[in-house]
Enzyme design. Structure first.
Site, PDB file in Angstrom:
ATOM      1  N   SER A  95     -73.426 -44.786  10.620  1.00  0.00           N
ATOM      2  CA  SER A  95     -73.406 -46.245  10.465  1.00  0.00           C
ATOM      3  C   SER A  95     -72.008 -45.950  10.776  1.00  0.00           C
ATOM      4  O   SER A  95     -71.156 -47.372  10.503  1.00  0.00           O
ATOM      5  CB  SER A  95     -74.220 -46.977   9.764  1.00  0.00           C
ATOM      6  OG  SER A  95     -73.915 -45.842   8.442  1.00  0.00           O
ATOM      7  N   HIS A 111     -75.453 -47.700  17.232  1.00  0.00           N
ATOM      8  CA  HIS A 111     -75.469 -47.790  15.965  1.00  0.00           C
ATOM      9  C   HIS A 111     -76.403 -49.048  15.779  1.00  0.00           C
ATOM     10  O   HIS A 111     -76.968 -50.300  16.686  1.00  0.00           O
ATOM     11  CB  HIS A 111     -74.518 -48.805  15.431  1.00  0.00           C
ATOM     12  CG  HIS A 111     -74.028 -49.108  14.068  1.00  0.00           C
ATOM     13  ND1 HIS A 111     -74.091 -49.113  13.099  1.00  0.00           N
ATOM     14  CD2 HIS A 111     -75.367 -47.818  12.964  1.00  0.00           C
ATOM     15  CE1 HIS A 111     -74.056 -49.346  12.212  1.00  0.00           C
ATOM     16  NE2 HIS A 111     -75.532 -48.589  12.196  1.00  0.00           N
ATOM     17  N   GLU A 149     -75.072 -52.448  18.251  1.00  0.00           N
ATOM     18  CA  GLU A 149     -73.212 -51.885  18.101  1.00  0.00           C
ATOM     19  C   GLU A 149     -73.037 -50.499  18.844  1.00  0.00           C
ATOM     20  O   GLU A 149     -73.662 -49.618  18.899  1.00  0.00           O
ATOM     21  CB  GLU A 149     -72.400 -51.564  16.945  1.00  0.00           C
ATOM     22  CG  GLU A 149     -71.437 -51.855  16.581  1.00  0.00           C
ATOM     23  CD  GLU A 149     -70.850 -51.876  15.382  1.00  0.00           C
ATOM     24  OE1 GLU A 149     -70.216 -52.505  14.524  1.00  0.00           O
ATOM     25  OE2 GLU A 149     -71.674 -51.648  14.537  1.00  0.00           O
ATOM     26  N   ASN A 159     -70.234 -52.040   9.191  1.00  0.00           N
ATOM     27  CA  ASN A 159     -70.263 -51.646   7.597  1.00  0.00           C
ATOM     28  C   ASN A 159     -68.525 -51.656   7.512  1.00  0.00           C
ATOM     29  O   ASN A 159     -68.446 -51.257   6.632  1.00  0.00           O
ATOM     30  CB  ASN A 159     -70.595 -50.362   8.493  1.00  0.00           C
ATOM     31  CG  ASN A 159     -72.217 -50.626   8.013  1.00  0.00           C
ATOM     32  OD1 ASN A 159     -72.544 -50.816   7.527  1.00  0.00           O
ATOM     33  ND2 ASN A 159     -72.882 -49.395   8.584  1.00  0.00           N
TER      34      ASN A 159
HETATM   35  N1  CAA Z   1     -89.890 -53.543  10.576  1.00  0.00           N
HETATM   36  C1  CAA Z   1     -90.668 -54.009  11.028  1.00  0.00           C
HETATM   37  N2  CAA Z   1     -90.573 -55.578  11.175  1.00  0.00           N
HETATM   38  C2  CAA Z   1     -90.123 -55.974  10.074  1.00  0.00           C
HETATM   39  C3  CAA Z   1     -89.535 -55.448   8.867  1.00  0.00           C
HETATM   40  C4  CAA Z   1     -89.886 -53.754   8.984  1.00  0.00           C
HETATM   41  N3  CAA Z   1     -88.813 -53.095   8.539  1.00  0.00           N
HETATM   42  N4  CAA Z   1     -89.388 -56.069   8.176  1.00  0.00           N
HETATM   43  C5  CAA Z   1     -89.652 -57.678   8.089  1.00  0.00           C
HETATM   44  N5  CAA Z   1     -90.364 -57.507   9.843  1.00  0.00           N
HETATM   45  C6  CAA Z   1     -90.616 -58.866  10.820  1.00  0.00           C
HETATM   46  C7  CAA Z   1     -91.662 -59.560   9.628  1.00  0.00           C
HETATM   47  O1  CAA Z   1     -92.991 -59.104  10.184  1.00  0.00           O
HETATM   48  C8  CAA Z   1     -91.703 -60.794  10.561  1.00  0.00           C
HETATM   49  O2  CAA Z   1     -92.209 -61.018  11.559  1.00  0.00           O
HETATM   50  P1  CAA Z   1     -92.348 -62.151  11.245  1.00  0.00           P
HETATM   51  O3  CAA Z   1     -92.487 -63.433  11.225  1.00  0.00           O
HETATM   52  O4  CAA Z   1     -92.844 -62.438  13.075  1.00  0.00           O
HETATM   53  O5  CAA Z   1     -94.419 -61.614  11.486  1.00  0.00           O
HETATM   54  C9  CAA Z   1     -89.853 -60.682  10.032  1.00  0.00           C
HETATM   55  O6  CAA Z   1     -89.758 -59.533  10.353  1.00  0.00           O
HETATM   56  C10 CAA Z   1     -89.515 -61.363   8.666  1.00  0.00           C
HETATM   57  O7  CAA Z   1     -90.532 -61.242   8.548  1.00  0.00           O
HETATM   58  P2  CAA Z   1     -90.576 -61.672   6.229  1.00  0.00           P
HETATM   59  O8  CAA Z   1     -90.892 -62.855   6.883  1.00  0.00           O
HETATM   60  O9  CAA Z   1     -91.296 -60.477   5.777  1.00  0.00           O
HETATM   61  O10 CAA Z   1     -89.474 -61.638   6.069  1.00  0.00           O
HETATM   62  P3  CAA Z   1     -87.666 -62.841   5.985  1.00  0.00           P
HETATM   63  O11 CAA Z   1     -88.253 -63.818   7.079  1.00  0.00           O
HETATM   64  O12 CAA Z   1     -87.087 -62.288   4.830  1.00  0.00           O
HETATM   65  O13 CAA Z   1     -87.229 -61.483   6.731  1.00  0.00           O
HETATM   66  C11 CAA Z   1     -85.736 -59.869   7.447  1.00  0.00           C
HETATM   67  C12 CAA Z   1     -86.525 -59.623   7.069  1.00  0.00           C
HETATM   68  C13 CAA Z   1     -85.405 -59.845   8.818  1.00  0.00           C
HETATM   69  C14 CAA Z   1     -85.828 -57.494   6.886  1.00  0.00           C
HETATM   70  C15 CAA Z   1     -84.340 -60.601   6.374  1.00  0.00           C
HETATM   71  O14 CAA Z   1     -84.924 -60.388   5.055  1.00  0.00           O
HETATM   72  C16 CAA Z   1     -83.046 -59.836   6.585  1.00  0.00           C
HETATM   73  O15 CAA Z   1     -82.753 -60.106   8.187  1.00  0.00           O
HETATM   74  N6  CAA Z   1     -82.734 -59.414   6.524  1.00  0.00           N
HETATM   75  C17 CAA Z   1     -81.158 -58.805   6.140  1.00  0.00           C
HETATM   76  C18 CAA Z   1     -81.251 -57.697   7.204  1.00  0.00           C
HETATM   77  C19 CAA Z   1     -80.259 -57.166   7.770  1.00  0.00           C
HETATM   78  O16 CAA Z   1     -78.759 -57.172   7.107  1.00  0.00           O
HETATM   79  N7  CAA Z   1     -80.084 -55.815   7.768  1.00  0.00           N
HETATM   80  C20 CAA Z   1     -78.375 -54.805   8.656  1.00  0.00           C
HETATM   81  C21 CAA Z   1     -78.420 -54.199   7.519  1.00  0.00           C
HETATM   82  S1  CAA Z   1     -77.287 -52.996   7.427  1.00  0.00           S
HETATM   83  C22 CAA Z   1     -77.916 -51.811   8.354  1.00  0.00           C
HETATM   84  O17 CAA Z   1     -79.052 -51.588   9.275  1.00  0.00           O
HETATM   85  C23 CAA Z   1     -76.536 -50.972   9.266  1.00  0.00           C
HETATM   86  C24 CAA Z   1     -76.043 -49.793   8.315  1.00  0.00           C
HETATM   87  O18 CAA Z   1     -75.474 -49.312   9.515  1.00  0.00           O
HETATM   88  C25 CAA Z   1     -75.965 -49.471   7.023  1.00  0.00           C
END
Ligand code: CAA
Length: 282
Positions: free
Chosen positions: A119, A140, A152, A190
């Site tokens: 990342s 990424h 990415e 990031n």
């Molecule tokens: N694995 C697989 N599917 C998942 C999941 C997981 N861990 N978490 C949630 N989902 C799915 C759910 O099953 C749901 O799908 P359906 O509606 O089709 O059933 C969908 O995602 C939405 O989930 P929820 O309704 O439970 O909850 P939500 O609407 O809050 O969404 C989320 C969850 C998608 C995680 C949302 O909160 C989100 O987008 N959060 C921000 C995530 C983010 O910013 N990620 C980037 C992080 S930085 C990174 O990864 C890079 C790095 O280098 C650090």
């Protein structure tokens, strides 16, 4: 360059997600980790995700079974001797990644692409420990991998256009969106995300607002799906600190200094969701 079989090193949160999306795109996947229990945990997460897809009517039982059948868990990286691609998804530590790249370079055939899901660590430096820096690239993924659309794609100094295009094609085949980025600390994702999270932690540290209120401001005020402190717990506070250190050291600019409160939490072992405690308790 056609990619039909891929090695994924690391069966944790990111590696298991990558194995799942590769297998969904029709690739044979060798999923490698150092301990059988890590592989079992990874396969259990993939199985749970696929079962939810079946419940929601997005996949049939047969499709779920076919995806699982394409994933081959193993502690022996040598099983990937005929793969066209390897993706490393281990912990965010340069020495660990370099060791894995040396091993992948030995195991994978000539001409195979070696990718890292790092990342923030420099692709060019990782590539330099292999005999094929022109075939090394950053791929990424975002967490949770099965849900997030972005990949990415980071070019190292020597990465060829052919390799870039092969990874771009594979990304589209997975129904994800590629974005091309050059090799600088934190890439784009990031470099933008982590200073925001770090600043949110400073707001708590300086008593500007509570954890809940900082998150509320960003959720309701900026329409972020998760507040920055919830997101930090979700990513892992150790990972957040490691990325801030890379930005701080890489640019030599004090604007990237990690918040002392973030350091304190990591020292305490409060790493977020995965340890049951971070800015919130789980
Ligand atoms: N694995 C697989 N599917 C998942 C999941 C997981 N861990 N978490 C949630 N989902 C799915 C759910 O099953 C749901 O799908 P359906 O509606 O089709 O059933 C969908 O995602 C939405 O989930 P929820 O309704 O439970 O909850 P939500 O609407 O809050 O969404 C989320 C969850 C998608 C995680 C949302 O909160 C989100 O987008 N959060 C921000 C995530 C983010 O910013 N990620 C980037 C992080 S930085 C990174 O990864 C890079 C790095 O280098 C650090």
């Amino acid at each position: 360059m056609e990619i039909r079989k891929a090695l994924v090193v690391g069966a944790g949160q990111m590696g298991s997600g990558i194995a799942q999306v590769f297998a969904q795109a029709g690739l044979e996947v060798v999923l490698n980790d150092i301990k059988p229990e890590f592989l079992e945990r990874g396969i259990a997460v993939i199985t749970k995700n696929l079962s939810r897809d079946v419940e929601k009517g997005r996949k049939t039982e047969e499709e779920k079974a076919a995806v699982l059948a394409r994933i081959h868990p193993t502690t022996n990286m040598g099983d990937a001797h005929d793969a066209q691609l390897a993706v490393e998804a281990a912990t965010e530590n340069m020495e660990i990644k370099k060791n894995i790249f040396r091993q992948m370079d030995e195991v994978l055939p000539t001409g195979a692409v070696l990718a890292t899901n790092t990342s923030s660590l420099p692709i060019t430096e990782i590539a330099a420990v292999t005999s094929r820096p022109e075939l090394v690239i950053g791929m990424h993924f975002m967490n949770p991998v099965p849900v997030m659309k972005l990949v990415e794609i980071i070019r190292g100094l020597a990465t060829t256009n052919e390799v870039y295009e092969a990874i771009e094609d594979l990304t589209k085949k997975m129904d994800k969106v590629p974005v091309e980025v050059q090799d600088f600390p934190g890439f784009v994702s990031n470099r933008v995300l982590m200073p925001m999270i770090n600043e949110a932690i400073y707001c708590v540290y300086e008593g500007v607002a509570s954890v809940e209120d900082v998150d509320q401001v960003m959720k309701l005020g900026m329409n972020h799906p998760m507040g920055p402190l919830t997101l930090a717990d979700f990513i892992g506070l150790d990972t957040c600190l490691a990325i801030m250190e890379v930005l701080h050291e890489g640019f030599g600019d004090s604007k990237y200094r990690p918040c002392p409160l973030l350091r304190k939490y990591v020292k305490a072992g409060w790493l977020g969701k995965k340890t049951g405690r971070g800015f919130y308790q789980y």
